[in-house]
Design a protein around this motif. Structure first.
Motif, mmCIF file in Angstrom:
data_model
loop_
_atom_site.group_PDB
_atom_site.id
_atom_site.type_symbol
_atom_site.label_atom_id
_atom_site.label_comp_id
_atom_site.label_asym_id
_atom_site.label_seq_id
_atom_site.Cartn_x
_atom_site.Cartn_y
_atom_site.Cartn_z
ATOM 1 N N TRP A 266 -0.792 8.301 -2.502
ATOM 2 C CA TRP A 266 -0.827 8.613 -3.627
ATOM 3 C C TRP A 266 -0.658 7.441 -4.663
ATOM 4 O O TRP A 266 -1.363 7.122 -5.631
ATOM 5 C CB TRP A 266 -0.146 9.969 -4.202
ATOM 6 C CG TRP A 266 -0.513 10.151 -5.674
ATOM 7 C CD1 TRP A 266 -1.701 10.731 -6.206
ATOM 8 C CD2 TRP A 266 0.422 10.076 -6.444
ATOM 9 N NE1 TRP A 266 -1.662 11.110 -7.540
ATOM 10 C CE2 TRP A 266 -0.265 10.725 -7.715
ATOM 11 C CE3 TRP A 266 1.714 9.433 -6.778
ATOM 12 C CZ2 TRP A 266 0.252 10.528 -8.950
ATOM 13 C CZ3 TRP A 266 2.089 9.489 -8.055
ATOM 14 C CH2 TRP A 266 1.539 9.948 -9.199
ATOM 15 N N VAL A 267 0.173 6.828 -4.611
ATOM 16 C CA VAL A 267 0.798 5.758 -5.473
ATOM 17 C C VAL A 267 -0.263 4.574 -5.072
ATOM 18 O O VAL A 267 -0.910 3.843 -6.227
ATOM 19 C CB VAL A 267 2.176 5.157 -5.154
ATOM 20 C CG1 VAL A 267 2.468 3.815 -5.841
ATOM 21 C CG2 VAL A 267 3.016 6.004 -5.677
ATOM 22 N N PRO B 295 -4.758 0.898 -10.249
ATOM 23 C CA PRO B 295 -6.260 0.419 -10.452
ATOM 24 C C PRO B 295 -6.486 -1.019 -9.988
ATOM 25 O O PRO B 295 -7.775 -1.223 -9.645
ATOM 26 C CB PRO B 295 -6.291 0.382 -12.144
ATOM 27 C CG PRO B 295 -4.898 0.119 -12.312
ATOM 28 C CD PRO B 295 -4.069 0.888 -11.235
ATOM 29 N N ASP B 296 -5.439 -1.675 -9.465
ATOM 30 C CA ASP B 296 -5.811 -3.242 -9.143
ATOM 31 C C ASP B 296 -5.309 -3.400 -7.552
ATOM 32 O O ASP B 296 -5.191 -4.368 -7.281
ATOM 33 C CB ASP B 296 -5.136 -4.208 -10.016
ATOM 34 C CG ASP B 296 -3.679 -4.050 -9.646
ATOM 35 O OD1 ASP B 296 -2.987 -2.847 -9.450
ATOM 36 O OD2 ASP B 296 -2.854 -4.885 -10.169
ATOM 37 N N GLY B 297 -5.520 -2.117 -6.941
ATOM 38 C CA GLY B 297 -4.986 -2.210 -5.282
ATOM 39 C C GLY B 297 -6.250 -3.125 -4.757
ATOM 40 O O GLY B 297 -7.328 -3.209 -4.968
ATOM 41 N N ASP B 298 -5.624 -3.818 -3.770
ATOM 42 C CA ASP B 298 -6.205 -4.842 -2.949
ATOM 43 C C ASP B 298 -7.407 -4.348 -1.952
ATOM 44 O O ASP B 298 -8.484 -4.828 -1.818
ATOM 45 C CB ASP B 298 -5.227 -5.600 -2.024
ATOM 46 C CG ASP B 298 -4.453 -6.644 -2.735
ATOM 47 O OD1 ASP B 298 -4.866 -7.075 -4.105
ATOM 48 O OD2 ASP B 298 -3.448 -7.094 -2.238
ATOM 49 N N SER B 299 -6.774 -2.925 -1.454
ATOM 50 C CA SER B 299 -7.969 -2.424 -0.608
ATOM 51 C C SER B 299 -9.310 -1.752 -1.570
ATOM 52 O O SER B 299 -10.172 -1.862 -0.959
ATOM 53 C CB SER B 299 -7.199 -1.156 0.218
ATOM 54 O OG SER B 299 -6.892 -0.195 -0.844
ATOM 55 N N THR C 15 -6.186 12.314 -7.993
ATOM 56 C CA THR C 15 -5.674 13.582 -7.245
ATOM 57 C C THR C 15 -4.339 13.881 -7.665
ATOM 58 O O THR C 15 -3.588 12.952 -8.464
ATOM 59 C CB THR C 15 -5.426 13.150 -5.848
ATOM 60 O OG1 THR C 15 -4.526 12.220 -5.537
ATOM 61 C CG2 THR C 15 -6.908 12.877 -5.097
ATOM 62 N N PRO C 16 -3.956 15.146 -7.786
ATOM 63 C CA PRO C 16 -2.565 15.661 -8.224
ATOM 64 C C PRO C 16 -1.486 14.943 -7.553
ATOM 65 O O PRO C 16 -1.467 14.610 -6.194
ATOM 66 C CB PRO C 16 -2.697 17.196 -7.951
ATOM 67 C CG PRO C 16 -3.461 17.341 -6.985
ATOM 68 C CD PRO C 16 -4.565 16.097 -7.189
#
Length: 109
Positions: free
Chosen positions: A90-91, A96-100, A7-8
């Motif tokens: 957004w962050v 790429p390695d987000g826990d969720s 997303t932008p």
């Protein structure tokens, strides 16, 4: 190759904060919620008028329009809060390695 789900970037929260301070409701317009900004403007005018009628004659300008200034302060905080939340989301989604994203819920094995 670009990621199709990206997303932008949302508006910078500090830019939204500055705009909201300089011109009431402009922060909300930057965020794409102009109706919310107009609601704040409406209540600024109404409460500023009410406190001007109820305040004593020797009160300062800010004292006579305290209700309007109160809503103005709330609108600044609201625009900044919305911008900060959108930026944090957004962050988090861009990581790429987000826990969720991994679904790292504890397993009961």
């Amino acid at each position: 190759m670009s990621d199709e789900t990206a997303t932008p970037a949302p508006a910078n929260p500090y830019l939204v904060l500055g705009a909201a301070i300089v011109l009431p409701a402009s922060g909300h317009v930057m965020l794409g919620v102009p109706a919310r900004g107009l609601q704040f403007l409406f209540f600024m005018v109404i409460l500023g008028w009410i406190t001007a009628k109820l305040a004593p004659a020797d009160a300062s300008f800010i004292g006579r329009h305290a209700g309007g200034f109160l809503i103005y302060a709330f609108s600044i905080l609201d625009a900044y809060r919305i911008a900060r939340i959108r930026h944090a989301i957004w962050v988090h989604k861009a990581r790429p390695d987000g826990d969720s994203a991994k679904g790292n819920a504890p397993s009961n094995m």
